[in-house]
Design an enzyme around this catalytic site. Sequence first.
Site, short mmCIF file in Angstrom:
data_model
loop_
_atom_site.label_atom_id
_atom_site.label_comp_id
_atom_site.label_asym_id
_atom_site.label_seq_id
_atom_site.Cartn_x
_atom_site.Cartn_y
_atom_site.Cartn_z
N ASN A 160 0.99 69.39 1.70
CA ASN A 160 0.22 69.97 0.59
C ASN A 160 -0.18 71.36 1.06
O ASN A 160 -1.09 71.50 1.88
CB ASN A 160 -1.00 69.10 0.30
CG ASN A 160 -1.94 69.76 -0.72
OD1 ASN A 160 -1.59 70.77 -1.33
ND2 ASN A 160 -3.11 69.17 -0.90
N LYS A 178 -1.65 73.59 -0.50
CA LYS A 178 -2.88 74.09 -1.15
C LYS A 178 -2.63 75.53 -1.60
O LYS A 178 -1.49 75.87 -1.96
CB LYS A 178 -4.08 73.93 -0.21
CG LYS A 178 -4.19 72.48 0.31
CD LYS A 178 -5.48 72.15 0.97
CE LYS A 178 -5.46 70.69 1.40
NZ LYS A 178 -6.70 70.26 2.05
N HIS A 215 -6.51 65.06 -6.31
CA HIS A 215 -6.88 65.46 -4.95
C HIS A 215 -8.39 65.69 -4.89
O HIS A 215 -8.99 66.16 -5.86
CB HIS A 215 -6.13 66.75 -4.56
CG HIS A 215 -6.28 67.07 -3.10
ND1 HIS A 215 -7.41 67.69 -2.61
CD2 HIS A 215 -5.48 66.82 -2.05
CE1 HIS A 215 -7.28 67.81 -1.30
NE2 HIS A 215 -6.12 67.29 -0.93
N GLU A 249 -10.15 67.91 -3.65
CA GLU A 249 -10.59 69.28 -3.95
C GLU A 249 -10.66 69.50 -5.46
O GLU A 249 -11.53 70.19 -5.96
CB GLU A 249 -9.65 70.29 -3.27
CG GLU A 249 -9.94 70.34 -1.77
CD GLU A 249 -8.75 70.68 -0.90
OE1 GLU A 249 -7.75 71.21 -1.41
OE2 GLU A 249 -8.83 70.42 0.32
N GLU A 293 -7.20 59.70 1.28
CA GLU A 293 -7.67 60.90 1.97
C GLU A 293 -9.19 60.88 2.02
O GLU A 293 -9.86 61.32 1.07
CB GLU A 293 -7.21 62.16 1.21
CG GLU A 293 -5.71 62.32 1.15
CD GLU A 293 -5.30 63.79 1.03
OE1 GLU A 293 -4.48 64.22 1.85
OE2 GLU A 293 -5.82 64.49 0.15
N GLY A 303 -9.43 68.85 6.45
CA GLY A 303 -9.67 70.21 6.93
C GLY A 303 -10.80 70.31 7.93
O GLY A 303 -11.27 71.39 8.25
N SER A 309 -6.52 65.78 8.26
CA SER A 309 -6.34 66.28 9.63
C SER A 309 -5.20 65.57 10.39
O SER A 309 -5.32 65.31 11.58
CB SER A 309 -7.65 66.21 10.42
OG SER A 309 -8.65 66.98 9.77
N GLY A 331 -2.15 68.64 5.10
CA GLY A 331 -2.57 69.95 4.63
C GLY A 331 -2.20 71.04 5.63
O GLY A 331 -1.04 71.45 5.73
N GLY A 332 -3.18 71.47 6.41
CA GLY A 332 -3.01 72.60 7.33
C GLY A 332 -1.76 72.54 8.18
O GLY A 332 -1.03 73.55 8.31
P1 13P Z 1 -5.72 68.67 6.17
O1 13P Z 1 -4.46 68.04 6.72
O2 13P Z 1 -5.74 70.17 6.31
O3 13P Z 1 -6.96 68.01 6.67
O4 13P Z 1 -5.68 68.42 4.59
C1 13P Z 1 -5.46 67.14 4.11
C2 13P Z 1 -5.23 67.21 2.66
O5 13P Z 1 -6.12 67.47 1.87
C3 13P Z 1 -3.86 66.98 2.17
O6 13P Z 1 -3.82 66.81 0.79
#
Ligand code: 13P
Length: 251
Positions: free
Chosen positions: A9, A11, A95, A97, A167, A173, A212, A233-234
């Site tokens: 993802n 983002k 999600h 967010e 999640e 994050g 993470s 994510g990251g």
């Molecule tokens: P991180 O892997 O950066 O913690 O993000 C997870 C996420 O929100 C994937 O959708």
Amino acid sequence: MRTKLVMGNWKMHGNLQTNEVLLARLLAGWGEGRAAGLAVCVPTPYLAQTQNLLRGSAIGWGAQNVSKHLSGAYTGEVSASMLLDFGCQYVLIGHSERRAIYGETDSVAAAKFSAALSAGLIPVLCVGETLVERESGVTEEVIARQLDAVLELAGTQGFGRAVVAYEPVWAIGTGKTASPEQAQAVHANIRQRLAEHDAHLAAKLQLLYGGSVKASNAAELFAMPDIDGALVGGASLVAEEFLAIGQAACA
Ligand code: 13P
């Protein structure tokens, strides 16, 4: 036996130039015949670029959001059929967010899930509790509520062509990963909940963990019986990291 899936993802990150480099590296490192699936969910403006670069490859792609409406006067919105035009297979739904920053409710997430399904996309329903909810001991209730809203609208069969991603909001994050045992407990609970409706369907459902996930913790998460991959994510923005997570899913 469920095939594992590792989904990135991105983002709101990337640009034409960095995307090209990242996707080229992924293509170089991920050929046909892998035991797991790999996919990226990119920002909407880059779907055409992603489609051009990944078409015909072993890497899938998708979007991060979709309108609950099929078409009409909804300025700024993107419909499921538009995503399909750009070859998307997946779309993230609900999600955390989007829930926290854009006020997406369970019922909005359910409507988006249904819109995605009816267009032929695979919705990736994201569920998870906040830190306050975990500490108050209501994790199961929160996830049940998030799942039930979708079950009510899309029916159990809606999960026959869907993916669920657990999640925990407190792990996104933050560098704090749920322990494999913590994640496994929630995954088992999600599967059990769906099994009460349809055991066969629940046994086949891919349940991803997100929060993470990195190359260094992926293998221990994937060793858990109900963790069928990751929503990353990251670490999905760094080709070597993301590929290593994909590799761990093939073990
Ligand atoms: P991180 O892997 O950066 O913690 O993000 C997870 C996420 O929100 C994937 O959708």
